[in-house]
Scaffold this active site. Structure first.
Site, PDB file in Angstrom:
ATOM      1  N   GLY A 143       0.796  -1.228   0.000  1.00  0.00           N
ATOM      2  CA  GLY A 143       0.000   0.000   0.000  1.00  0.00           C
ATOM      3  C   GLY A 143       0.826   1.274   0.000  1.00  0.00           C
ATOM      4  O   GLY A 143       0.275   2.366  -0.016  1.00  0.00           O
ATOM      5  N   LYS A 179      -7.798   3.103 -13.289  1.00  0.00           N
ATOM      6  CA  LYS A 179      -9.149   3.484 -12.880  1.00  0.00           C
ATOM      7  C   LYS A 179      -9.381   2.870 -11.500  1.00  0.00           C
ATOM      8  O   LYS A 179      -9.037   1.709 -11.270  1.00  0.00           O
ATOM      9  CB  LYS A 179     -10.150   2.909 -13.897  1.00  0.00           C
ATOM     10  CG  LYS A 179     -11.587   3.186 -13.569  1.00  0.00           C
ATOM     11  CD  LYS A 179     -12.036   4.487 -14.199  1.00  0.00           C
ATOM     12  CE  LYS A 179     -13.407   4.904 -13.668  1.00  0.00           C
ATOM     13  NZ  LYS A 179     -13.663   6.332 -13.972  1.00  0.00           N
ATOM     14  N   HIS A 186     -10.959  -8.710  -3.200  1.00  0.00           N
ATOM     15  CA  HIS A 186      -9.637  -9.214  -3.575  1.00  0.00           C
ATOM     16  C   HIS A 186      -9.755 -10.728  -3.661  1.00  0.00           C
ATOM     17  O   HIS A 186      -9.889 -11.402  -2.652  1.00  0.00           O
ATOM     18  CB  HIS A 186      -8.612  -8.789  -2.526  1.00  0.00           C
ATOM     19  CG  HIS A 186      -7.248  -9.355  -2.744  1.00  0.00           C
ATOM     20  ND1 HIS A 186      -6.098  -8.628  -2.578  1.00  0.00           N
ATOM     21  CD2 HIS A 186      -6.836 -10.579  -3.130  1.00  0.00           C
ATOM     22  CE1 HIS A 186      -5.066  -9.386  -2.850  1.00  0.00           C
ATOM     23  NE2 HIS A 186      -5.481 -10.582  -3.159  1.00  0.00           N
ATOM     24  N   ASN A 268       1.619 -13.363  -8.049  1.00  0.00           N
ATOM     25  CA  ASN A 268       2.609 -13.677  -7.033  1.00  0.00           C
ATOM     26  C   ASN A 268       3.303 -14.970  -7.431  1.00  0.00           C
ATOM     27  O   ASN A 268       2.655 -15.994  -7.621  1.00  0.00           O
ATOM     28  CB  ASN A 268       1.953 -13.837  -5.666  1.00  0.00           C
ATOM     29  CG  ASN A 268       1.322 -12.540  -5.218  1.00  0.00           C
ATOM     30  OD1 ASN A 268       1.904 -11.470  -5.371  1.00  0.00           O
ATOM     31  ND2 ASN A 268       0.109 -12.612  -4.700  1.00  0.00           N
ATOM     32  N   ARG A 270       5.151 -17.098  -5.934  1.00  0.00           N
ATOM     33  CA  ARG A 270       5.604 -17.903  -4.799  1.00  0.00           C
ATOM     34  C   ARG A 270       4.409 -18.648  -4.214  1.00  0.00           C
ATOM     35  O   ARG A 270       3.272 -18.409  -4.600  1.00  0.00           O
ATOM     36  CB  ARG A 270       6.154 -16.981  -3.709  1.00  0.00           C
ATOM     37  CG  ARG A 270       5.080 -16.035  -3.173  1.00  0.00           C
ATOM     38  CD  ARG A 270       5.477 -15.275  -1.928  1.00  0.00           C
ATOM     39  NE  ARG A 270       4.342 -14.630  -1.307  1.00  0.00           N
ATOM     40  CZ  ARG A 270       3.745 -13.532  -1.736  1.00  0.00           C
ATOM     41  NH1 ARG A 270       4.178 -12.937  -2.839  1.00  0.00           N
ATOM     42  NH2 ARG A 270       2.704 -13.030  -1.111  1.00  0.00           N
ATOM     43  N   VAL A 273       1.138 -17.351   2.001  1.00  0.00           N
ATOM     44  CA  VAL A 273       0.791 -17.632   3.396  1.00  0.00           C
ATOM     45  C   VAL A 273      -0.506 -18.452   3.492  1.00  0.00           C
ATOM     46  O   VAL A 273      -0.597 -19.407   4.256  1.00  0.00           O
ATOM     47  CB  VAL A 273       0.635 -16.300   4.166  1.00  0.00           C
ATOM     48  CG1 VAL A 273      -0.018 -16.516   5.526  1.00  0.00           C
ATOM     49  CG2 VAL A 273       1.979 -15.618   4.340  1.00  0.00           C
ATOM     50  N   ARG A 316      -4.821 -15.296  10.329  1.00  0.00           N
ATOM     51  CA  ARG A 316      -3.416 -15.024  10.635  1.00  0.00           C
ATOM     52  C   ARG A 316      -3.360 -14.502  12.064  1.00  0.00           C
ATOM     53  O   ARG A 316      -3.910 -13.439  12.357  1.00  0.00           O
ATOM     54  CB  ARG A 316      -2.849 -13.982   9.681  1.00  0.00           C
ATOM     55  CG  ARG A 316      -2.857 -14.430   8.242  1.00  0.00           C
ATOM     56  CD  ARG A 316      -2.084 -13.461   7.385  1.00  0.00           C
ATOM     57  NE  ARG A 316      -2.207 -13.807   5.985  1.00  0.00           N
ATOM     58  CZ  ARG A 316      -1.453 -13.303   5.020  1.00  0.00           C
ATOM     59  NH1 ARG A 316      -0.521 -12.407   5.326  1.00  0.00           N
ATOM     60  NH2 ARG A 316      -1.619 -13.667   3.776  1.00  0.00           N
TER      61      ARG A 316
HETATM   62  C1  MV4 Z   1      -6.835  -1.143  -6.500  1.00  0.00           C
HETATM   63  C2  MV4 Z   1      -8.021  -0.851  -5.836  1.00  0.00           C
HETATM   64  C3  MV4 Z   1      -9.039  -0.280  -6.557  1.00  0.00           C
HETATM   65  N1  MV4 Z   1      -8.860  -0.027  -7.865  1.00  0.00           N
HETATM   66  N2  MV4 Z   1      -6.714  -0.861  -7.811  1.00  0.00           N
HETATM   67  C4  MV4 Z   1      -4.297  -2.447  -2.661  1.00  0.00           C
HETATM   68  C5  MV4 Z   1      -3.074  -3.309  -2.597  1.00  0.00           C
HETATM   69  C6  MV4 Z   1      -2.514  -3.306  -3.958  1.00  0.00           C
HETATM   70  N3  MV4 Z   1      -1.892  -4.557  -4.292  1.00  0.00           N
HETATM   71  C7  MV4 Z   1      -3.700  -3.017  -4.837  1.00  0.00           C
HETATM   72  N4  MV4 Z   1      -4.718  -2.444  -4.011  1.00  0.00           N
HETATM   73  C8  MV4 Z   1      -5.845  -1.940  -4.553  1.00  0.00           C
HETATM   74  N5  MV4 Z   1      -5.792  -1.685  -5.877  1.00  0.00           N
HETATM   75  C9  MV4 Z   1      -7.720  -0.312  -8.445  1.00  0.00           C
HETATM   76  N6  MV4 Z   1      -7.576  -0.012  -9.752  1.00  0.00           N
HETATM   77  C10 MV4 Z   1      -8.117  -1.121  -4.480  1.00  0.00           C
HETATM   78  C11 MV4 Z   1      -7.012  -1.649  -3.835  1.00  0.00           C
HETATM   79  C12 MV4 Z   1      -7.171  -1.866  -2.432  1.00  0.00           C
HETATM   80  C13 MV4 Z   1      -7.155  -3.146  -1.903  1.00  0.00           C
HETATM   81  C14 MV4 Z   1      -6.957  -4.254  -2.711  1.00  0.00           C
HETATM   82  C15 MV4 Z   1      -6.940  -5.498  -2.168  1.00  0.00           C
HETATM   83  C16 MV4 Z   1      -7.128  -5.647  -0.819  1.00  0.00           C
HETATM   84  C17 MV4 Z   1      -7.318  -4.567   0.009  1.00  0.00           C
HETATM   85  C18 MV4 Z   1      -7.319  -3.302  -0.526  1.00  0.00           C
HETATM   86  C19 MV4 Z   1      -7.525  -2.198   0.311  1.00  0.00           C
HETATM   87  C20 MV4 Z   1      -7.549  -0.963  -0.234  1.00  0.00           C
HETATM   88  C21 MV4 Z   1      -7.345  -0.789  -1.594  1.00  0.00           C
END
Ligand code: MV4
Length: 474
Positions: A143, A179, A186, A268, A270, A273, A316
Site C-alpha cells: 500500500g 481506474k 480481492h 505472485n 511464490r 501464506v 493469521r
Molecule cells: C486497487 C483498488 C481499486 N482499484 N486498484 C491495494 C493493494 C494493492 N496490491 C492493490 N490495491 C488496490 N488496488 C484499483 N484499480 C483497491 C485496492 C485496495 C485493496 C486491494 C486489495 C485488498 C485490500 C485493498 C484495500 C484498499 C485498496
C-alpha cells in the site's frame, strides 16, 4: 517424500522451532534480515555447507527475488519455485500488465501502460482514464506509494506525495495509474504447473479481509462470486499460465467489482501464506507438488481430479497490540493450540520462545475446515477461543469480533470491510470479568508455586476467553 529437511537461521532465530525440528541447520547472519535471510551469498553458502539439493524459499524474504532464483540455479541447486525470468517479468508491475494484456485472457483495469514520473504527463493520463483514479508505485507493495484521487483538483498534490513516498520506500518514485475500482473484492486464483506442459488451477481464495493492506483472514470458496464467474476467472488464470510457460506454484490476484467484473492485478510467483485454505478444500498438498515439479516430475493430479470440497477459513494470528496495531516482541510464557475435526495450526511457537523484534508479527496460522461456510465459522470460533498464547498480546480478539460481524457473516464483504463495516472495539471488562480474572490470578499463583514457573494460565487469557464467549453468540 524421503527428503531430509535442512534449515537456515539468523542469530535472533537460534532457538526457533524450525531449527530444532530440522535435521541440520546453519546460521546465516545477524538478526536484521538484511544481514541474514536476505543475504543471497550467505544463504547459498549455507546450502552448500549442508550439502542441500534444493532450496524452498518460503514466502517473504528472497522468495520473489529473481537474482536469488538465478544464484540458486548457478550454484547447481534446485530452486523450488518458478524460473528467474518468470519472477522478474511478473515482479515488474508494468511488464506483468503488458504481458497479461497481450495474452488477452484476463481483462485489466483501464490504466497507463508505462511508468510515469512527470506530473503533467500523469495528469493528462489521469484525465483520459477518468476519475476516480488510483496512483500505484511501480516498485510498490504493502500500500505504500498508493493514492486514490477523486477529482482533478487533487491530482498534482497526491501525485507528488505518492511519488516521494515511493522514492523513499523503494528508491524508485515511478508510478502508474489505474481506474479506481470503488468497492473491490480481492480474489486470487491458485495455480500450479509442471515442466511437462500441465497447468491446473486449485480454485480461488477470497482475501478481502485486510487491515492496512495486510491480509488477516482468507477463505475458499469465495462466498461472493457466482459459479459462472468462478469458472471464467479460474480458466483464464490457467490459460495465462500456460501461455507464459510458467512452472511451479503461483497466484493470480484479481479485483472483482460488485457486478462480478474481474480484472488482473498482479501475479505472485511464490507459495502464499494462505495456501492451507486451498489445501483443505482440494485435499492436495501444495508444497509436495512444488517439490515434485521442481525436480522435474509431473503433477500428481489433473484438473478433472479436482473439486472444491467444503469450506475453509484461515486466520493469521499476529503478536500485536490490537488496539494500537503495534507488533509485540517478547517471551511466550505459555501456549496451547486447538485441535480436533477440521482444525489445522501452522506455528513455530512453544512455551519459553522469545519472539524476536526483527521479523513479521505473524506467529501462527489457524486454518479451519467445515462442510459449509456456517460450519467453518462455528468451528473457527471454537478454535480461536481454544487458542492460548500467553506473554504477548495477539489479534485473536479481533478475529473473534470479525466472526460476529453481520457483513462478514453474510459473505458479501469487500476490501472496505475493515474500517467501514467493522472497527475493532476493545471490550472493557465487566465486574464479573474482573472476578474471573482474580480467580485466574489465584490459580496462576497456585500453579507457579506447585508446578514450576511456566505452567501458569494468564489472567489475560481467561479474560479473553470469557469476553470472547460473550461475543461468540453462544
Ligand atoms: C486497487 C483498488 C481499486 N482499484 N486498484 C491495494 C493493494 C494493492 N496490491 C492493490 N490495491 C488496490 N488496488 C484499483 N484499480 C483497491 C485496492 C485496495 C485493496 C486491494 C486489495 C485488498 C485490500 C485493498 C484495500 C484498499 C485498496
Amino acid at each position: 517424500m524421503g527428503y531430509v529437511p535442512l534449515a537456515i537461521y539468523s542469530k535472533a532465530d537460534r532457538s526457533s522451532l524450525h531449527v530444532a525440528k530440522s535435521d541440520g541447520a546453519v546460521c546465516v547472519g545477524e538478526g536484521p534480515s538484511i544481514h541474514s535471510y536476505l543475504d543471497i551469498d550467505a544463504v547459498i553458502k549455507a546450502a552448500k555447507t549442508l550439502k542441500a539439493d534444493a532450496i524452498h524459499p518460503g514466502y517473504g524474504f528472497l522468495s520473489e527475488k529473481a537474482d536469488f532464483a538465478k544464484a540458486v540455479a548457478q550454484a547447481g541447486l534446485v530452486f523450488v519455485g518458478p524460473s528467474a525470468e518468470a519472477i522478474s517479468t511478473m515482479g515488474d508491475k508494468v511488464m506483468a500488465r503488458k504481458t497479461m494484456e497481450k495474452l488477452g485472457h484476463l481483462p485489466l483495469v483501464p490504466g497507463t501502460k508505462e511508468g510515469l514520473s512527470d506530473e503533467n504527463e500523469a495528469f493528462k493520463a489521469a484525465k483520459q482514464i477518468g476519475f476516480p483514479v488510483m496512483i500505484k508505485a511501480l516498485a510498490g507493495g504493502g500500500g505504500r506509494g498508493m493514492r486514490v484521487v477523486n477529482s482533478e483538483d487533487e491530482f498534482i498534490n497526491l501525485f507528488r506525495r505518492a511519488f516521494s513516498e515511493a522514492q523513499k520506500a523503494f528508491g524508485d518514485g515511478r508510478v502508474y495509474l489505474e481506474k479506481y475500482v470503488t468497492s473491490p473484492h480481492h480474489i486470487e486464483v491458485q495455480i500450479i504447473a509442471d515442466t511437462h506442459g500441465n497447468a491446473v488451477h486449485l480454485y480461488e481464495r477470497e482475501c478481502s479481509v485486510q487491515r492496512r493492506h495486510q491480509k488477516i483472514i482468507e477463505e475458499s470458496p469465495s462466498p461472493f462470486i457466482s459459479a459462472d464467474t468462478r469458472k471464467k476467472l479460474c480458466e483464464a488464470a490457467v490459460k495465462a499460465v500456460k501461455d507464459i510457460g510458467y512452472v511451479n506454484a503461483g497466484t493470480i490476484e484479481m479485483l472483482v467489482d460488485e457486478n462480478q467484473n474481474f480484472y488482473f492485478m498482479e501475479m505472485n510467483t511464490r507459495l502464499q501464506v494462505e495456501h492451507p485454505v486451498t489445501e483443505w478444500i482440494t485435499g492436495r498438498d501444495l508444497v509436495k507438488e512444488q517439490l515434485r515439479v521442481a525436480f522435474g516430475e509431473k503433477l500428481s493430479f489433473r484438473q478433472e481430479d479436482l473439486k472444491q470440497n467444503g469450506h475453509a477459513i484461515e486466520f493469521r494470528i499476529c503478536a500485536e497490540d490490537p488496539e494500537k496495531f503495534l507488533p509485540q516482541a517478547g517471551k511466550v510464557t505459555g501456549v496451547s493450540f486447538p485441535g480436533g475435526m477440521g482444525v489445522r495450526v501452522d506455528s513455530h511457537l512453544y512455551r519459553g520462545y522469545e519472539i524476536p523484534v526483527f521479523y513479521d508479527s505473524m506467529v501462527a496460522k489457524l486454518a479451519v475446515w467445515g462442510r459449509d461456510r456456517a460450519e467453518a465459522i462455528e468451528r473457527s470460533r471454537a478454535a480461536l477461543l481454544d487458542t492460548v498464547i500467553n506473554g504477548v498480546k495477539t489479534n485473536i480478539p479481533v478475529h473473534l469480533q470479525i466472526l460476529n460481524n453481520p457483513k462478514f457473516i453474510s459473505g458479501n464483504y469487500t476490501t472496505r470491510l475493515i474500517g467501514e463495516d467493522f472497527n475493532y472495539e476493545p471490550k472493557k471488562p465487566s465486574p464479573e470479568d474482573l472476578k474471573m480474572a482474580l480467580i485466574s490470578a489465584a490459580v496462576a499463583a497456585y500453579n507457579r508455586e506447585y508446578r514450576g514457573p511456566d505452567r501458569r494460565q494468564s489472567t489475560e487469557t481467561s479474560l479473553w476467553k470469557k469476553v470472547g464467549r460473550e461475543e461468540g453468540l453462544r
